[in-house]
Design a protein around this motif. Structure first.
Motif, PDB file in Angstrom:
ATOM      1  N   ALA A   1       0.832  -1.209   0.000  1.00  0.00           N
ATOM      2  CA  ALA A   1       0.000   0.000   0.000  1.00  0.00           C
ATOM      3  C   ALA A   1       0.868   1.261   0.000  1.00  0.00           C
ATOM      4  O   ALA A   1       0.593   2.221  -0.739  1.00  0.00           O
ATOM      5  CB  ALA A   1      -0.930  -0.010   1.213  1.00  0.00           C
ATOM      6  N   ALA A   2       1.919   1.248   0.821  1.00  0.00           N
ATOM      7  CA  ALA A   2       2.802   2.415   0.873  1.00  0.00           C
ATOM      8  C   ALA A   2       3.517   2.618  -0.456  1.00  0.00           C
ATOM      9  O   ALA A   2       3.664   3.758  -0.931  1.00  0.00           O
ATOM     10  CB  ALA A   2       3.819   2.234   2.003  1.00  0.00           C
TER      11      ALA A   2
ATOM     12  N   GLY B   1       2.517   7.163  -6.808  1.00  0.00           N
ATOM     13  CA  GLY B   1       1.579   8.058  -7.484  1.00  0.00           C
ATOM     14  C   GLY B   1       0.680   7.355  -8.475  1.00  0.00           C
ATOM     15  O   GLY B   1      -0.247   7.974  -9.027  1.00  0.00           O
ATOM     16  N   ALA B   2       0.904   6.066  -8.726  1.00  0.00           N
ATOM     17  CA  ALA B   2       0.109   5.343  -9.720  1.00  0.00           C
ATOM     18  C   ALA B   2      -1.343   5.233  -9.312  1.00  0.00           C
ATOM     19  O   ALA B   2      -2.245   5.248 -10.156  1.00  0.00           O
ATOM     20  CB  ALA B   2       0.690   3.946  -9.935  1.00  0.00           C
TER      21      ALA B   2
ATOM     22  N   PRO C   1       3.374  -0.528 -15.662  1.00  0.00           N
ATOM     23  CA  PRO C   1       3.832   0.555 -14.793  1.00  0.00           C
ATOM     24  C   PRO C   1       4.710   0.017 -13.665  1.00  0.00           C
ATOM     25  O   PRO C   1       4.507  -1.107 -13.192  1.00  0.00           O
ATOM     26  CB  PRO C   1       2.521   1.134 -14.237  1.00  0.00           C
ATOM     27  CG  PRO C   1       1.482   0.745 -15.231  1.00  0.00           C
ATOM     28  CD  PRO C   1       1.904  -0.571 -15.792  1.00  0.00           C
ATOM     29  N   ALA C   2       5.689   0.804 -13.240  1.00  0.00           N
ATOM     30  CA  ALA C   2       6.597   0.368 -12.174  1.00  0.00           C
ATOM     31  C   ALA C   2       5.842  -0.026 -10.919  1.00  0.00           C
ATOM     32  O   ALA C   2       6.272  -0.906 -10.165  1.00  0.00           O
ATOM     33  CB  ALA C   2       7.593   1.486 -11.866  1.00  0.00           C
ATOM     34  N   ALA C   3       4.690   0.591 -10.700  1.00  0.00           N
ATOM     35  CA  ALA C   3       3.892   0.304  -9.507  1.00  0.00           C
ATOM     36  C   ALA C   3       3.281  -1.098  -9.531  1.00  0.00           C
ATOM     37  O   ALA C   3       2.781  -1.566  -8.508  1.00  0.00           O
ATOM     38  CB  ALA C   3       2.778   1.341  -9.363  1.00  0.00           C
ATOM     39  N   LEU C   4       3.326  -1.775 -10.678  1.00  0.00           N
ATOM     40  CA  LEU C   4       2.790  -3.140 -10.777  1.00  0.00           C
ATOM     41  C   LEU C   4       3.899  -4.175 -11.002  1.00  0.00           C
ATOM     42  O   LEU C   4       3.607  -5.327 -11.317  1.00  0.00           O
ATOM     43  CB  LEU C   4       1.769  -3.228 -11.918  1.00  0.00           C
ATOM     44  CG  LEU C   4       0.472  -2.445 -11.723  1.00  0.00           C
ATOM     45  CD1 LEU C   4      -0.419  -2.588 -12.951  1.00  0.00           C
ATOM     46  CD2 LEU C   4      -0.266  -2.923 -10.480  1.00  0.00           C
TER      47      LEU C   4
END
Length: 205
Positions: A50-51, A57-58, A174-177
């Motif tokens: 979560a953090a 920002g994704a 995306p880097a967030a995934l």
């Protein structure tokens, strides 16, 4: 042979009805210490995920529905890695039963839903990502399941690394995934499909 450890394949009886089905799904006879590790691991890793999503920002670019899918899939993968690694799950899913192999493969195949939800909804219809990962999952599962017993662990590890590297270099997300593929294939190819001896401490030591 170690005098302080023993291997126990004994599966305890489960209650009838929904409670029994849930217990069998998670692995009957889970110890209290296993449950504690699962709970703490799930909470800690879920907070880290979560953090990471928040600071990347994704999350601000996703709709409420997309964010809900990512959250649910993330919790399922984190919890699934931990649950499938327990002695209780190993005893149940790798029990000496003619239907155990079919149950394992059906469990893996059910996770095509995860790929569809992520690829077609969160990644806005990325068919190449979805189909490639589906092929990696189903092909990898069959290779692990039918590999010689003593080779299943290294075979599964090789396939996990191949899937992670394929996603890293050729299936851009995306880097967030970036966490999805390693956790997804770890849960299914390694934690779920690899048979491992349910080790316990000898109570008389």
């Amino acid at each position: 042979m170690r005098a302080d450890l023993r291997i126990s394949w004994e599966i305890p009886a489960t209650p009838p009805g929904l409670a029994g089905r849930l217990e069998r799904f998670m692995g009957p006879g889970k110890s209290r210490s296993e449950s504690v590790v699962e709970t703490l691991g799930l909470l800690g890793c879920a907070l880290l995920l979560a953090a990471g999503l928040w600071t990347s920002g994704a999350a601000h670019d996703w709709s409420t529905g997309q964010l809900a899918v990512v959250a649910l899939v993330g919790l399922d993968l984190i919890g699934g890695v931990l649950t499938n690694a327990t002695n209780a799950a190993k005893r149940w899913y790798h029990r000496a039963d003619p239907g155990a192999r079919r149950a394992r493969l059906l469990f893996v195949a059910a996770h095509l839903i995860h790929l569809a939800a992520m690829g077609l909804f969160v990644l806005s219809g990325d068919l190449a990502w979805t189909l490639t990962n589906a092929a990696l999952l189903l092909g990898g599962a069959l290779v692990v399941e039918f590999a010689p017993m003593h080779l299943r662990r290294p075979v599964a590890m090789a396939l996990l690394m191949a899937a992670a590297l394929t996603n890293l270099f050729w299936l851009a997300v995306p880097a967030a995934l970036a966490w999805f593929a390693p956790l997804f294939f770890l849960k299914l190819l390694v934690c779920h499909l690899v048979p491992e001896a349910p080790l316990e401490r000898r109570r008389d030591v």
